[in-house]
Design a protein around this motif. Structure first.
Motif, PDB file in Angstrom:
ATOM      1  N   UNK A  13      65.593  64.763  45.030  1.00 53.73           N
ATOM      2  CA  UNK A  13      66.649  64.083  43.696  1.00 53.73           C
ATOM      3  C   UNK A  13      68.016  64.348  43.533  1.00 53.73           C
ATOM      4  N   UNK A  14      68.305  65.751  43.612  1.00 56.77           N
ATOM      5  CA  UNK A  14      69.738  65.965  43.214  1.00 56.77           C
ATOM      6  C   UNK A  14      70.394  65.523  44.333  1.00 56.77           C
ATOM      7  N   UNK A  15      70.413  65.629  45.235  1.00 54.00           N
ATOM      8  CA  UNK A  15      71.321  64.685  45.897  1.00 54.00           C
ATOM      9  C   UNK A  15      71.711  63.318  45.756  1.00 54.00           C
ATOM     10  N   UNK A  16      70.400  62.200  45.596  1.00 49.35           N
ATOM     11  CA  UNK A  16      71.289  61.181  44.862  1.00 49.35           C
ATOM     12  C   UNK A  16      71.671  61.383  43.792  1.00 49.35           C
ATOM     13  N   UNK A  17      71.820  61.831  42.936  1.00 46.24           N
ATOM     14  CA  UNK A  17      72.472  62.553  41.821  1.00 46.24           C
ATOM     15  C   UNK A  17      73.355  62.117  41.746  1.00 46.24           C
ATOM     16  N   UNK A  18      74.002  63.674  42.463  1.00 41.22           N
ATOM     17  CA  UNK A  18      75.583  64.471  42.340  1.00 41.22           C
ATOM     18  C   UNK A  18      75.901  62.760  43.585  1.00 41.22           C
ATOM     19  N   UNK A  19      75.546  62.113  43.944  1.00 52.06           N
ATOM     20  CA  UNK A  19      75.989  60.863  45.364  1.00 52.06           C
ATOM     21  C   UNK A  19      76.970  60.350  43.935  1.00 52.06           C
ATOM     22  N   UNK A  68      78.877  59.706  49.528  1.00 58.19           N
ATOM     23  CA  UNK A  68      78.400  59.840  51.258  1.00 58.19           C
ATOM     24  C   UNK A  68      78.019  61.009  51.975  1.00 58.19           C
ATOM     25  N   UNK A  69      78.121  62.557  51.678  1.00 62.02           N
ATOM     26  CA  UNK A  69      78.315  63.215  52.738  1.00 62.02           C
ATOM     27  C   UNK A  69      76.340  63.644  51.412  1.00 62.02           C
ATOM     28  N   UNK A  70      76.695  63.409  49.321  1.00 62.24           N
ATOM     29  CA  UNK A  70      75.608  63.776  49.664  1.00 62.24           C
ATOM     30  C   UNK A  70      74.197  62.912  50.054  1.00 62.24           C
ATOM     31  N   UNK A  71      75.000  61.559  50.140  1.00 60.94           N
ATOM     32  CA  UNK A  71      73.995  60.694  50.690  1.00 60.94           C
ATOM     33  C   UNK A  71      73.088  61.282  52.233  1.00 60.94           C
ATOM     34  N   UNK A 121      72.827  63.914  53.125  1.00 62.78           N
ATOM     35  CA  UNK A 121      71.843  64.840  52.687  1.00 62.78           C
ATOM     36  C   UNK A 121      70.419  64.487  52.366  1.00 62.78           C
ATOM     37  N   UNK A 122      70.670  63.827  50.945  1.00 65.15           N
ATOM     38  CA  UNK A 122      69.481  62.848  50.357  1.00 65.15           C
ATOM     39  C   UNK A 122      68.689  62.183  52.051  1.00 65.15           C
ATOM     40  N   UNK A 123      68.758  61.828  52.903  1.00 63.83           N
ATOM     41  CA  UNK A 123      68.314  61.530  53.390  1.00 63.83           C
ATOM     42  C   UNK A 123      68.013  62.232  54.655  1.00 63.83           C
ATOM     43  N   UNK A 124      68.548  63.414  55.095  1.00 64.92           N
ATOM     44  CA  UNK A 124      67.735  64.558  55.408  1.00 64.92           C
ATOM     45  C   UNK A 124      66.916  64.967  54.496  1.00 64.92           C
ATOM     46  N   UNK A 125      66.338  65.054  53.815  1.00 67.87           N
ATOM     47  CA  UNK A 125      65.607  65.426  52.699  1.00 67.87           C
ATOM     48  C   UNK A 125      64.837  64.679  52.337  1.00 67.87           C
ATOM     49  N   UNK A 126      64.827  63.456  52.542  1.00 67.30           N
ATOM     50  CA  UNK A 126      63.880  62.267  52.726  1.00 67.30           C
ATOM     51  C   UNK A 126      62.807  62.002  54.309  1.00 67.30           C
ATOM     52  N   UNK A 184      71.666  55.417  59.169  1.00 68.38           N
ATOM     53  CA  UNK A 184      72.538  54.838  58.573  1.00 68.38           C
ATOM     54  C   UNK A 184      73.675  55.576  57.266  1.00 68.38           C
ATOM     55  N   UNK A 185      72.908  56.311  57.267  1.00 67.66           N
ATOM     56  CA  UNK A 185      74.263  56.852  56.030  1.00 67.66           C
ATOM     57  C   UNK A 185      74.865  57.885  56.851  1.00 67.66           C
ATOM     58  N   UNK A 186      74.476  58.086  58.012  1.00 66.70           N
ATOM     59  CA  UNK A 186      75.573  59.129  58.833  1.00 66.70           C
ATOM     60  C   UNK A 186      77.063  57.737  59.618  1.00 66.70           C
ATOM     61  N   UNK A 187      76.360  56.780  59.336  1.00 62.79           N
ATOM     62  CA  UNK A 187      77.198  55.380  59.764  1.00 62.79           C
ATOM     63  C   UNK A 187      78.053  54.791  58.897  1.00 62.79           C
ATOM     64  N   UNK A 188      77.590  55.292  57.934  1.00 64.01           N
ATOM     65  CA  UNK A 188      77.883  55.066  56.516  1.00 64.01           C
ATOM     66  C   UNK A 188      79.206  55.511  55.965  1.00 64.01           C
ATOM     67  N   UNK A 189      78.908  57.152  56.276  1.00 61.86           N
ATOM     68  CA  UNK A 189      79.865  58.409  55.689  1.00 61.86           C
ATOM     69  C   UNK A 189      81.047  57.816  57.041  1.00 61.86           C
ATOM     70  N   UNK A 190      80.968  57.406  58.290  1.00 59.02           N
ATOM     71  CA  UNK A 190      82.172  57.465  59.179  1.00 59.02           C
ATOM     72  C   UNK A 190      82.967  56.428  58.063  1.00 59.02           C
ATOM     73  N   UNK A 191      82.148  54.734  58.162  1.00 59.86           N
ATOM     74  CA  UNK A 191      82.800  54.077  57.376  1.00 59.86           C
ATOM     75  C   UNK A 191      83.935  54.469  56.326  1.00 59.86           C
ATOM     76  N   UNK A 192      83.304  55.620  55.641  1.00 62.47           N
ATOM     77  CA  UNK A 192      84.201  55.487  54.056  1.00 62.47           C
ATOM     78  C   UNK A 192      84.985  56.601  54.342  1.00 62.47           C
TER      79      UNK A 192
END
Length: 513
Positions: free
Chosen positions: A195-201, A336-339, A341-346, A414-422
């Motif tokens: 939740x913290x990572x999603x808020x910071x993202x 994207x980095x926070x996303x 981290x959020x995916x890792x926590x999920x 997906x979060x890794x791919x999105x980060x590379x795209x960004x």
């Protein structure tokens, strides 16, 4: 007749002598190895133009001359408090006295930020994620609930000889229960971190949205300045066209001019007047767009007073440090980095969902019961208290946990791919913004010299036409070139200001927080 033949003979002798002298001079020039005079060494071109052409011809387009100072970038925009701080009320912070006396860009931007529904939505959406994060922190605390219940049961008995009898049982329960999660193998911590990572993202995305808004509003604001400059150039061109038309009319009336010249000048004057009328309409439309962005009445008369000064000789900053800086601090990359981290926590939550959890349960309870039987009401009160540990072991849930685990793996990928795209997108935008500003920076020097040359050419052509040496075509061509150059100069100047903001936005340094 003999005198006529003598005169012709003298003329032929003079022509032959002139050709002979020219041939001798040419031969001497070739023998001496001296270059023939050209337009450049004959000083028809100004020294400033020669220096500029030589500099741009020899200078690499990837880097500017080392003698020039770097381009001064604009100051970053401070993010408003109501956007990032949930304690600031939006309505109260944006309760700005309505005024149409907008003088500068910073003042207009402050008003536009408060009036834009999109920016308000960003602030509210960020508050949503913040409170969602705060709600997840409540899992560290116990759940304490007060319990109240009341029940009444009535029974009626009928006897054959003694009539009927009614009996009422009343029961009241009151108590306090406590349920406290003690240990769940890190699932709770993973949820809070997610939740913290999603808020910071979302916070970083809001900053990126703020940058996009600043760029969009700057285009609207500077468009007013551009249209105003173009209108001024159109008025100047109309004045010059009228002056040319007056000159052709006077020459035609005096018998030293031709009607064709007067008609061409008249047509150019009508065209210049049409351009001025069109420029006035474009300028008023740009004011209406700016007024709408500021939530002013569209008929508001807004007159910005910004003085768009451009340095005469500047160089671009190095590109490689800007690319490195963009990867480190651009808001979309940080989001994207926070996303990730959020995916890792999920994923951590999904893995720990297969493990048991231990909770503390406790409570106190009081039960009061009474019996009403023909006014006989005995009273009974029972007090109880319990404390215990509850161990919950997941066994089967219809493959829900398994599917959640697989979905968490997919979200992580997906979060890794999105980060590379960004990262690639930010790098490309930084590259394009740098190249555009570099090109415009070169064009600024060229257009400045073009404007000087066009004015000089017009003055010469006007003087030649007044003395009867030049033609009306030459005069009108130089007049048209001067008008076109003035409009180009206004557009390039505005583009230089906008592209500085675009480069700052591409690097991620347009906003401060």
């Amino acid at each position: 007749m003999m005198r006529l033949f003598s005169l012709v003979a003298l003329m032929l002798a003079g022509v032959i002598s002139a050709f002979a002298i020219a041939e001798d001079n040419l031969q001497q020039l070739l023998d001496s190895g001296e270059q023939r005079p050209t337009a450049t060494n004959a000083q028809t071109t100004s020294t400033e133009t020669l220096a500029l052409l030589d500099k741009l011809q020899l200078e690499s387009t990837d880097r500017a001359a080392p003698v020039a100072k770097e381009i001064a970038m604009p100051s970053p925009v401070k993010a408003p408090e109501w956007l990032l701080n949930e304690e600031n009320d939006i309505e109260e912070a944006c309760n700005i006295t309505s005024t149409t006396s907008v003088k500068h860009f910073a003042q207009a931007l402050t008003l536009a930020l408060c009036q834009d529904p999109g920016m308000r939505s960003l602030a509210l959406n960020m508050r949503h994620y913040l409170y969602d994060y705060k709600m997840s922190q409540a899992s560290w605390m116990p759940d304490i609930n007060a319990i109240f219940s009341s029940a009444s049961e009535s029974d009626s008995y009928a006897f054959q000889h003694s009539g009927s009898q009614k009996q009422t049982d009343r029961t009241m329960n009151s108590g306090v229960e406590l349920n406290w999660l003690l240990f769940d193998f890190g699932k709770r911590e993973a949820l809070i971190s997610q939740k913290q990572d999603l808020w910071l993202s979302n916070r970083y995305q809001a900053l990126s949205g703020l940058q996009d808004f600043v760029i969009s509003f700057a285009q609207t604001y500077y468009q007013v300045l551009a249209k105003r400059t173009i209108l001024s150039a159109a008025k100047q061109n109309e004045m010059i066209a009228r002056k040319t038309w007056d000159t052709t009319q006077n020459k035609y009336r005096s018998g030293v001019g031709v009607l064709a010249d007067a008609l061409q000048a008249e047509n150019v004057l009508l065209s210049a007047t049409q351009d001025r009328v069109q420029s006035e309409g474009d300028y008023q439309q740009s004011i209406g767009q700016l007024a709408s962005a500021l939530n002013f009445p569209v008929d508001s008369q807004i007159h910005p007073e910004d003085n768009l000064e451009v340095p005469s000789d500047t160089q671009m900053m190095a590109l490689k440090p800007l690319l490195d800086e963009a990867v480190k601090q651009h808001p979309m990359i940080l989001a994207a980095r926070k996303n990730i981290e959020a995916a890792d926590e999920q994923l951590n939550q999904a893995q720990r969902d297969f493990l048991p959890s231990i909770s503390l349960q406790a409570g106190v309870n009081r039960e009061v019961s009474s019996l009403d039987q023909n006014r006989y009401e005995p009273l009974n009160r029972t007090d109880s208290m319990f404390v215990g540990l509850n161990v919950s072991v997941p066994l089967f849930s219809g493959f829900r946990r398994y599917n959640q685990l697989q979905d968490a793996h997919v979200q992580q990928a997906l979060s890794q791919e999105d980060y590379q795209h960004v990262v690639n997108d930010v790098g490309l935008k930084t590259w394009n913004a740098w190249q555009k500003l570099n090109t415009t920076n070169h064009n600024l020097r060229l257009i400045s010299q073009r404007l000087k040359t066009a004015r000089r050419a017009y003055d010469i052509a006007n003087g030649r036409y007044l003395t009867g040496v030049g033609s009306i075509i030459e005069l009108l061509n130089t007049q048209q070139q001067l008008s076109t150059t003035e409009i180009d100069e206004a557009n390039i100047r505005i583009a230089w200001y906008l592209q500085r903001l675009s480069l700052l936005s591409a690097v991620g340094k347009l906003t401060l927080y």
